[in-house]
Design a protein around this motif. Sequence first.
Motif, mmCIF file in Angstrom:
data_model
loop_
_atom_site.group_PDB
_atom_site.id
_atom_site.type_symbol
_atom_site.label_atom_id
_atom_site.label_comp_id
_atom_site.label_asym_id
_atom_site.label_seq_id
_atom_site.Cartn_x
_atom_site.Cartn_y
_atom_site.Cartn_z
ATOM 1 N N ALA A 171 0.774 -1.279 -0.069
ATOM 2 C CA ALA A 171 -0.022 0.057 0.152
ATOM 3 C C ALA A 171 0.615 1.300 -0.052
ATOM 4 N N ALA A 172 2.151 1.006 -0.135
ATOM 5 C CA ALA A 172 3.026 2.386 0.111
ATOM 6 C C ALA A 172 2.700 3.159 -1.170
ATOM 7 N N THR A 173 3.034 4.592 -0.688
ATOM 8 C CA THR A 173 2.859 5.566 -1.661
ATOM 9 C C THR A 173 3.979 5.627 -2.486
ATOM 10 N N GLN A 174 3.757 6.315 -3.530
ATOM 11 C CA GLN A 174 4.786 6.329 -4.835
ATOM 12 C C GLN A 174 5.675 7.671 -4.735
ATOM 13 N N ALA A 175 5.352 8.326 -3.758
ATOM 14 C CA ALA A 175 6.222 9.642 -3.804
ATOM 15 C C ALA A 175 7.709 9.624 -3.533
ATOM 16 N N SER A 180 -6.087 11.549 -12.164
ATOM 17 C CA SER A 180 -4.705 11.326 -11.693
ATOM 18 C C SER A 180 -3.899 12.666 -11.780
ATOM 19 N N VAL A 181 -2.676 12.594 -11.360
ATOM 20 C CA VAL A 181 -1.887 13.818 -11.056
ATOM 21 C C VAL A 181 -0.712 13.896 -12.250
ATOM 22 N N ASP A 182 -0.465 15.092 -12.308
ATOM 23 C CA ASP A 182 0.651 15.278 -13.322
ATOM 24 C C ASP A 182 1.822 14.899 -12.776
ATOM 25 N N HIS A 183 2.114 14.830 -11.557
ATOM 26 C CA HIS A 183 3.617 14.431 -11.125
ATOM 27 C C HIS A 183 3.421 13.283 -10.085
ATOM 28 N N PRO A 184 3.279 12.158 -10.682
ATOM 29 C CA PRO A 184 2.912 10.851 -10.048
ATOM 30 C C PRO A 184 3.933 10.340 -8.937
ATOM 31 N N HIS A 185 5.135 11.005 -8.777
ATOM 32 C CA HIS A 185 6.058 10.559 -7.797
ATOM 33 C C HIS A 185 6.415 11.989 -6.948
ATOM 34 N N ASP A 186 5.893 12.958 -7.283
ATOM 35 C CA ASP A 186 6.277 14.321 -6.353
ATOM 36 C C ASP A 186 5.237 14.733 -5.551
ATOM 37 N N VAL A 240 0.080 24.904 0.435
ATOM 38 C CA VAL A 240 -1.017 23.811 -0.170
ATOM 39 C C VAL A 240 -0.153 22.789 -0.635
ATOM 40 N N SER A 241 -0.362 21.531 -0.542
ATOM 41 C CA SER A 241 0.329 20.512 -1.158
ATOM 42 C C SER A 241 -0.377 19.577 -1.598
ATOM 43 N N ILE A 242 -0.076 19.029 -2.732
ATOM 44 C CA ILE A 242 -0.566 17.748 -3.499
ATOM 45 C C ILE A 242 0.243 16.567 -3.399
ATOM 46 N N HIS A 243 -0.410 15.538 -2.756
ATOM 47 C CA HIS A 243 0.634 14.367 -2.718
ATOM 48 C C HIS A 243 0.036 13.348 -3.490
ATOM 49 N N PRO A 244 0.822 12.675 -4.284
ATOM 50 C CA PRO A 244 0.237 11.576 -5.159
ATOM 51 C C PRO A 244 -0.242 10.429 -4.519
#
Length: 373
Positions: free
Chosen positions: A67-71, A190-196, A207-211
Amino acid sequence: MPSKSVLISGAGVAGTTLAYWLARHGFQPTVVERSQGLRSSGNPVDVRGPALPVAEQMGIVPRLRDAATQATAMSIVDTSGRQVARVSMPATRSAAGTREVELPRGDLAAALYEAARDDAEFLFDDTIVTLRQDEYGVDVTFDHAAPRRFDLIVGADGLHSTVRRLAFGRELDFVRHVGLYVATMPLDGSVDHPHDVLMYNTPGRLVSIHPSRGHALAAFIFRSPTITDFDYRDTEQHKRIVTNAYASAGWRVPELLERLQKTEDLYFDSVSRVGLPAWARGRIVLLGDAASCVSLFGDGSSLAMAGAYTLAKALAVEAADHAKAFRSYETEHRTLVDPKQRNVGWAAALLVPKTRPGIAARNLAARVWLSRR
């Protein structure tokens, strides 16, 4: 006669971990949870440091890794979305010899619940109304369930703990606002930056966006004095507060505020520090954020898991003397919690600088640090 029946208020990270370990030590845990089910929202959390060996012994590490995130990095952006600095987020080695895991809070809560549910009783959609303790036990009344008697009570019910209020006193006597509020919500698509992890600052606001993993999360963190009429259960009030705080912000903020108005899954609360002179009173003890909240900046989930393991171990060792077990648990766990609470101000200054020069200095420090790696 050793205490065996334990009522745990709160089916979050601390409560479910404690239920698992109490059952392994021969206790009969019951968990009461106000919500109808497990809460699925919230920022990603880390399982690291003292929590890693706990997770390993529970056999849940493979599930957590799945389940780990991809950031893999944090990208600081300006109003136009241009990258100002990008800092990698390498996993670090823990004392257990395994790598830390970042994952959505809901996935961690689900893994812990599934590990504990076969050996503990869970009462969802209910809460404690009264507690009355004597030398031999605690009589409990619930909002829905029939009254019952337990040997011990554990308040693992978070920043706004019902158990703490009933057994120790008013929330305002123990909870200190540290000058920030935080809101989180899931984002569809989806997000434009899947690892950031994207971070955008204006003075006193972030403000933050977490993938995350499959479902991105947006977070609003802003500086504010205590909001005197704040109601932590009033979602419409929360939306108004966040909207007013970010009314003039650029980047993607207007779009995110539109989504905020429509979301049905919003978390909002004060960033606070909880401090009590002692975590136990008679047969009642506090755990996790209810005892020592270091919300947002203090490895809360990892500390909750470690504290639950320590409390269960202490009760097993001192099965005939709960007071001694409570003291042992508190003495050991405060050595982990106290340094984290002292660092809240530093972490807040790093993430949410108060001024434009402060933002510029933080961004420059990030670039310099990166250039030296």
